[in-house]
Enzyme design. Structure first.
Site, PDB file in Angstrom:
ATOM      1  CG  HIS A  54      -1.969  -1.008   1.223  1.00 46.28           C
ATOM      2  ND1 HIS A  54      -3.071  -0.938   2.048  1.00 46.28           N
ATOM      3  CD2 HIS A  54      -2.130  -2.144   0.500  1.00 46.28           C
ATOM      4  CE1 HIS A  54      -3.860  -1.965   1.834  1.00 46.28           C
ATOM      5  NE2 HIS A  54      -3.307  -2.723   0.896  1.00 46.28           N
ATOM      6  CD  GLU A  56      -2.065   4.060   3.200  1.00 40.94           C
ATOM      7  OE1 GLU A  56      -1.745   3.402   2.176  1.00 40.94           O
ATOM      8  OE2 GLU A  56      -3.227   4.088   3.630  1.00 40.94           O
TER       9      GLU A  56
END
Length: 151
Positions: A54, A56
């Site tokens: 992801h 993040e």
């Protein structure tokens, strides 16, 4: 908050690039306390064949690596979408100072929705959270991406 605005611009650019590659268009950026942009990433789950890739996670790892540290207590994570439980927990483990996100995610979010990771008694670090920043712009990017893939 000017640095956060620039970081969100960078995260949105990364999200658009991810969408153009066929990834879910989510972008993230990490900024230092002085506003320095440390890392920017878009989702790469398909390209890496890794469900943990992801935006993040990639941005947090890159920021920590660039500083040569394991934790980011003076840094802010800026994301185009409310982090999922995995990414919210990672933000806690990285000890980020503040989480700023754009669109809310009622189905898969882990901060204001779903697991509410930072509210759990097992959460050891709770960053300051600012949600809904440029929410319409961030949400529109995701809606357009999914609308193009559904009949």
């Amino acid at each position: 908050m000017r640095a956060a605005g620039a970081a969100l611009d960078a995260a949105l650019a990364a999200a658009r690039a991810a969408g153009a590659r066929g990834e879910v268009p989510v972008g993230a950026a990490v900024i230092a306390a002085d506003g320095t942009l440390l890392a920017v990433a878009g989702n790469e789950t398909e390209a890496r064949a890794d469900p943990s890739a992801h935006a993040e996670m990639l941005a947090l790892r890159a920021a920590a690596a660039s500083l040569g540290v394991a934790r980011l207590p003076d840094c802010d994570l800026v994301v185009t979408l409310e982090p999922c439980p995995m990414c919210a927990q990672a933000a806690s483990f990285f000890r980020i100072r503040r989480l700023i996100f754009g669109a809310y995610d009622p189905k898969g979010g882990g901060v204001e929705h779903g697991a509410r990771v930072f509210a759990a008694t097992s959460c050891h670090h709770r960053p300051d959270v600012v949600g809904g920043v440029r929410e319409g712009e961030c949400a529109a990017l995701l809606r357009a991406f999914f609308a193009a893939r559904r009949p």
